[in-house]
Write an enzyme that holds these catalytic residues in place. Structure first.
Site, PDB file in Angstrom:
ATOM      1  N   TYR A  11      11.657   0.371   7.251  1.00 55.03           N
ATOM      2  CA  TYR A  11      11.077   1.392   8.144  1.00 55.03           C
ATOM      3  C   TYR A  11      10.408   2.526   7.349  1.00 55.03           C
ATOM      4  O   TYR A  11       9.187   2.719   7.428  1.00 55.03           O
ATOM      5  CB  TYR A  11      12.215   1.902   9.030  1.00 55.03           C
ATOM      6  CG  TYR A  11      11.911   3.065   9.943  1.00 55.03           C
ATOM      7  CD1 TYR A  11      10.706   3.164  10.638  1.00 55.03           C
ATOM      8  CD2 TYR A  11      12.877   4.068  10.136  1.00 55.03           C
ATOM      9  CE1 TYR A  11      10.464   4.231  11.495  1.00 55.03           C
ATOM     10  CE2 TYR A  11      12.648   5.127  10.992  1.00 55.03           C
ATOM     11  CZ  TYR A  11      11.436   5.211  11.663  1.00 55.03           C
ATOM     12  OH  TYR A  11      11.219   6.266  12.502  1.00 55.03           O
ATOM     13  N   PHE A  73      14.207   2.714  -1.646  1.00 57.14           N
ATOM     14  CA  PHE A  73      14.589   2.755  -0.229  1.00 57.14           C
ATOM     15  C   PHE A  73      15.582   1.649   0.123  1.00 57.14           C
ATOM     16  O   PHE A  73      16.020   1.574   1.272  1.00 57.14           O
ATOM     17  CB  PHE A  73      13.365   2.517   0.663  1.00 57.14           C
ATOM     18  CG  PHE A  73      12.280   3.544   0.544  1.00 57.14           C
ATOM     19  CD1 PHE A  73      12.289   4.667   1.343  1.00 57.14           C
ATOM     20  CD2 PHE A  73      11.234   3.376  -0.356  1.00 57.14           C
ATOM     21  CE1 PHE A  73      11.286   5.618   1.248  1.00 57.14           C
ATOM     22  CE2 PHE A  73      10.224   4.319  -0.459  1.00 57.14           C
ATOM     23  CZ  PHE A  73      10.252   5.439   0.347  1.00 57.14           C
ATOM     24  N   SER A 117      20.524  11.008   1.837  1.00 56.77           N
ATOM     25  CA  SER A 117      20.776  11.193   3.275  1.00 56.77           C
ATOM     26  C   SER A 117      21.553  12.466   3.553  1.00 56.77           C
ATOM     27  O   SER A 117      22.375  12.900   2.726  1.00 56.77           O
ATOM     28  CB  SER A 117      21.596   9.994   3.761  1.00 56.77           C
ATOM     29  OG  SER A 117      22.096  10.256   5.046  1.00 56.77           O
ATOM     30  N   TYR A 141      28.953   5.094   4.214  1.00 55.89           N
ATOM     31  CA  TYR A 141      27.504   5.138   3.987  1.00 55.89           C
ATOM     32  C   TYR A 141      27.138   6.417   3.238  1.00 55.89           C
ATOM     33  O   TYR A 141      26.482   6.379   2.190  1.00 55.89           O
ATOM     34  CB  TYR A 141      26.759   5.065   5.330  1.00 55.89           C
ATOM     35  CG  TYR A 141      25.338   5.498   5.222  1.00 55.89           C
ATOM     36  CD1 TYR A 141      24.421   4.779   4.463  1.00 55.89           C
ATOM     37  CD2 TYR A 141      24.887   6.669   5.861  1.00 55.89           C
ATOM     38  CE1 TYR A 141      23.101   5.210   4.335  1.00 55.89           C
ATOM     39  CE2 TYR A 141      23.579   7.096   5.731  1.00 55.89           C
ATOM     40  CZ  TYR A 141      22.695   6.361   4.970  1.00 55.89           C
ATOM     41  OH  TYR A 141      21.395   6.786   4.834  1.00 55.89           O
ATOM     42  N   LYS A 145      25.721   7.005  -0.698  1.00 56.76           N
ATOM     43  CA  LYS A 145      24.512   7.756  -1.073  1.00 56.76           C
ATOM     44  C   LYS A 145      24.861   8.869  -2.065  1.00 56.76           C
ATOM     45  O   LYS A 145      24.095   9.152  -2.993  1.00 56.76           O
ATOM     46  CB  LYS A 145      23.846   8.337   0.173  1.00 56.76           C
ATOM     47  CG  LYS A 145      23.179   7.289   1.043  1.00 56.76           C
ATOM     48  CD  LYS A 145      21.808   6.910   0.512  1.00 56.76           C
ATOM     49  CE  LYS A 145      21.190   5.754   1.256  1.00 56.76           C
ATOM     50  NZ  LYS A 145      19.804   5.477   0.941  1.00 56.76           N
TER      51      LYS A 145
END
Ligand code: UDP
Length: 325
Positions: A11, A73, A117, A141, A145
């Protein structure tokens, strides 16, 4: 020299590749297509179907091309799933980063722009969130990061790699011509899920908890347009090219919207009533995440173009209508 975009079929990666190509950059994409899409690969880019944990394949890319910088990414991104499957996140995100940094440094590539993030902050101490605020992730998650950011920092100190870490708040919207957009399978993100209701693909949207300490009880997030996120990567590349030192930045609008406000805005954009149901809280979800975006504006000269939530949702709606024909 070329820019290697790991995750360039995804995305945010595909939107960034579009802008790199339009800026005249030579682009190489590495993507294992586990969540990215072949159709999203820019035809002007050279494509390698490869997993970033595959060091042999990565080294081959570095050997076959003159690479100036890496945009990274390629990672799993679902906070809710990460609570249930933490090792999936540590394997792909953390081990992937290790291999990528090894391949980069062994090949003499010294610049990396990393998709971090807002999840690194966890439950924030204050709003808006400043880059120097505490980082205590509330899900694997966000933890992955944060570990990835720390890995880059230590490698930078030891081996002279310069980096920019970009801490995205809630990526949303789609390129205005409707050729790229948010296409996750399964979809877990709020705006695309809401839009599935007027598209007739879903009966209702479930609101994950309405007992948070926010004005309407639903979670508040800072929705930043994907085209603005992509633009920030080009600003970061310019910054590193001009000799800027390693740094990290929030990328957000500085404005927050609750789940209920997003649903209302989507009703206006689509001119349809959207059925809602109340569900349980989703584990690991902080009540409120809003960025202070001042640092990126000042140091990277980044100015987001989209500051209106209805306009952001309208670009997503345009993409979904075209893509679901
Ligand atoms: N959310 C929701 N229903 C859904 C999906 C998401 O209420 O079906 C909420 C979620 O709890 C969070 C917000 O919408 O408060 C944004 O979630 P999303 O997964 O889009 O992004 P995240 O904030 O996790 O990065």
């Amino acid at each position: 020299m070329a820019i290697l975009v790991c995750g360039g079929a995804g995305y945010i990666g595909s939107h960034t590749v579009r802008q790199l190509v339009e800026a005249g950059e030579e682009v190489i994409i590495a993507d294992n297509l586990s969540t990215g899409h072949l159709y999203a690969i820019n035809p002007a880019a050279k494509f390698y179907e490869c997993d970033i944990r595959d060091k042999v394949a990565l080294k081959k890319i570095f050997a076959e091309n003159k690479i100036e910088a890496v945009f990274h990414f390629a990672a799993y991104i679902e906070a809710g799933e990460s609570v249930l499957l933490p090792l999936k996140y540590f394997s792909n995100n953390v081990c992937g980063m290790e291999i990528l940094l090894e391949a980069m440094t062994e090949s003499g590539v010294d610049k990396i722009i990393f998709s971090s993030s807002a999840a690194v902050y966890g439950e924030p101490e204050r709003i808006p969130i400043d880059e120097l605020d505490k980082t205590v992730p509330t899900n694997p998650y966000g933890e992955s990061k944060l570990i990835m950011e720390k890995m880059i920092r230590w490698v930078s100190a030891a081996q002279g790699v310069r980096y920019v870490s970009l801490r995205y708040f809630n990526a949303s919207g789609a390129i205005e011509d409707g050729t790229l957009g948010e296409d996750h399978h399964p979809e877990t993100h709020l705006i695309p899920l809401i839009l599935q209701v007027p598209l007739g693909k879903r009966d209702h949207i479930t609101i994950f908890g309405d007992d948070y300490s926010t004005p309407d009880g639903t979670c508040i997030r800072d929705y930043i347009h994907v085209v603005d996120l992509a633009a920030a990567h080009l600003c970061a590349l310019k910054y590193l090219r001009e000799g800027g030192e390693s740094n990290f930045f929030n990328l957000g609008t500085g404005h927050g919207f609750s789940v209920k406000e997003i649903i209302e805005a989507a009703e206006k954009v689509t001119a349809q009533k959207i059925k809602t149901m109340l569900g349980e809280r989703r584990p690991g979800d902080p009540a409120k995440l809003i960025a202070s975006g001042e640092k990126a504006r000042k140091i990277l000269n980044w100015t987001p173009r989209f500051d209106d939530i209805e306009k952001i949702i309208a670009t997503a709606w345009n993409w979904h209508c075209i893509h679901n024909k």
